[in-house]
Design a protein around this motif. Structure first.
Motif, PDB file in Angstrom:
ATOM      1  N   THR A 110      -4.000   1.123   8.423  1.00 37.15           N
ATOM      2  CA  THR A 110      -2.556   1.184   8.570  1.00 37.15           C
ATOM      3  C   THR A 110      -2.038   0.138   9.553  1.00 37.15           C
ATOM      4  O   THR A 110      -0.930  -0.363   9.398  1.00 37.15           O
ATOM      5  CB  THR A 110      -2.115   2.573   9.041  1.00 37.15           C
ATOM      6  OG1 THR A 110      -2.761   2.883  10.272  1.00 37.15           O
ATOM      7  CG2 THR A 110      -2.451   3.645   8.008  1.00 37.15           C
ATOM      8  N   GLY A 136      -4.832   6.346   3.329  1.00 35.15           N
ATOM      9  CA  GLY A 136      -4.527   5.434   2.245  1.00 35.15           C
ATOM     10  C   GLY A 136      -4.621   6.098   0.898  1.00 35.15           C
ATOM     11  O   GLY A 136      -5.488   6.945   0.672  1.00 35.15           O
ATOM     12  N   TYR A 169      -8.140   4.289  -2.435  1.00 40.26           N
ATOM     13  CA  TYR A 169      -8.730   4.635  -1.148  1.00 40.26           C
ATOM     14  C   TYR A 169      -9.195   6.078  -1.061  1.00 40.26           C
ATOM     15  O   TYR A 169      -9.696   6.494  -0.024  1.00 40.26           O
ATOM     16  CB  TYR A 169      -7.738   4.342  -0.023  1.00 40.26           C
ATOM     17  CG  TYR A 169      -7.479   2.863   0.147  1.00 40.26           C
ATOM     18  CD1 TYR A 169      -6.203   2.334   0.010  1.00 40.26           C
ATOM     19  CD2 TYR A 169      -8.527   1.989   0.410  1.00 40.26           C
ATOM     20  CE1 TYR A 169      -5.973   0.978   0.150  1.00 40.26           C
ATOM     21  CE2 TYR A 169      -8.316   0.629   0.549  1.00 40.26           C
ATOM     22  CZ  TYR A 169      -7.030   0.130   0.418  1.00 40.26           C
ATOM     23  OH  TYR A 169      -6.815  -1.215   0.557  1.00 40.26           O
ATOM     24  N   PHE A 198       0.568   5.213   1.283  1.00 40.20           N
ATOM     25  CA  PHE A 198      -0.156   6.099   2.180  1.00 40.20           C
ATOM     26  C   PHE A 198       0.504   7.462   2.146  1.00 40.20           C
ATOM     27  O   PHE A 198       1.644   7.597   1.700  1.00 40.20           O
ATOM     28  CB  PHE A 198      -0.114   5.544   3.617  1.00 40.20           C
ATOM     29  CG  PHE A 198      -0.790   4.209   3.775  1.00 40.20           C
ATOM     30  CD1 PHE A 198      -0.148   3.032   3.406  1.00 40.20           C
ATOM     31  CD2 PHE A 198      -2.080   4.130   4.276  1.00 40.20           C
ATOM     32  CE1 PHE A 198      -0.774   1.799   3.545  1.00 40.20           C
ATOM     33  CE2 PHE A 198      -2.715   2.903   4.412  1.00 40.20           C
ATOM     34  CZ  PHE A 198      -2.058   1.749   4.040  1.00 40.20           C
ATOM     35  N   GLU A 256      -7.274  -0.933   3.974  1.00 39.06           N
ATOM     36  CA  GLU A 256      -7.078   0.507   4.146  1.00 39.06           C
ATOM     37  C   GLU A 256      -6.559   0.839   5.539  1.00 39.06           C
ATOM     38  O   GLU A 256      -6.235   1.980   5.818  1.00 39.06           O
ATOM     39  CB  GLU A 256      -8.392   1.243   3.914  1.00 39.06           C
ATOM     40  CG  GLU A 256      -9.483   0.904   4.910  1.00 39.06           C
ATOM     41  CD  GLU A 256     -10.760   1.679   4.640  1.00 39.06           C
ATOM     42  OE1 GLU A 256     -11.827   1.034   4.584  1.00 39.06           O
ATOM     43  OE2 GLU A 256     -10.693   2.902   4.486  1.00 39.06           O
ATOM     44  N   CYS A 298      -3.488   0.656  -3.165  1.00 41.65           N
ATOM     45  CA  CYS A 298      -2.889  -0.609  -2.741  1.00 41.65           C
ATOM     46  C   CYS A 298      -2.913  -1.565  -3.930  1.00 41.65           C
ATOM     47  O   CYS A 298      -3.831  -1.504  -4.765  1.00 41.65           O
ATOM     48  CB  CYS A 298      -3.653  -1.197  -1.572  1.00 41.65           C
ATOM     49  SG  CYS A 298      -3.037  -2.799  -1.012  1.00 41.65           S
ATOM     50  N   GLY A 358       0.814  -1.205   0.000  1.00 39.04           N
ATOM     51  CA  GLY A 358       0.000   0.000   0.000  1.00 39.04           C
ATOM     52  C   GLY A 358       0.849   1.258   0.000  1.00 39.04           C
ATOM     53  O   GLY A 358       1.976   1.264   0.496  1.00 39.04           O
TER      54      GLY A 358
END
Length: 124
Positions: free
Chosen positions: A108, A47, A60, A37, A106, A50, A35
């Motif tokens: 973390t 996010g 996201y 971010f 989504e 991914c 992913g």
């Protein structure tokens, strides 16, 4: 030592493009979801995109849809974030992270390995 290293950040004018790279060492990314971010000071990490182990992608944030894409090159053990039509509000530190499963999330907290982050600044 297992680690992720981001690169490719920098200063770009509005409307410009950047490609961020996330290179893994100490382990192979083939079987894991990766992913991207981003985080600005005072806000939670959010996010971006991914990519699953099979290449499926999840977006996201609607604000980045159609402008950002994610891809992976397993031969290079690297995941990329292509960012086009950049806006000042895209300014942030961008992080890549690896989940120890093949599908995306989504959240973390579900990611085990994180890079150190790379700064992206969009400004004229």
């Amino acid at each position: 030592q297992l680690q992720l290293v981001e690169s490719g950040g920098g200063l770009v004018q509005p409307g410009g493009s950047l490609r961020l790279s996330c290179a893994a060492s100490g382990f192979t990314l083939d079987f894991y979801a990766i992913g991207w971010f981003r985080q600005v000071p005072g806000k939670e990490r959010e996010g971006v995109l991914c990519i699953s182990s099979t290449g499926g992608t999840t977006n996201y944030a609607d604000s980045m849809k159609g402008r950002f894409t994610i891809s992976r090159d397993n031969a290079k053990n690297t995941v990329y974030l292509q960012m086009n039509s950049l806006k000042p509000e895209d300014t942030a530190v961008y992080y890549c992270a690896a989940r120890l499963v093949g599908w995306c999330s989504e959240y973390t907290t579900s990611y085990t390995y994180w890079g150190q982050g790379t700064q992206v600044t969009v400004s004229s």
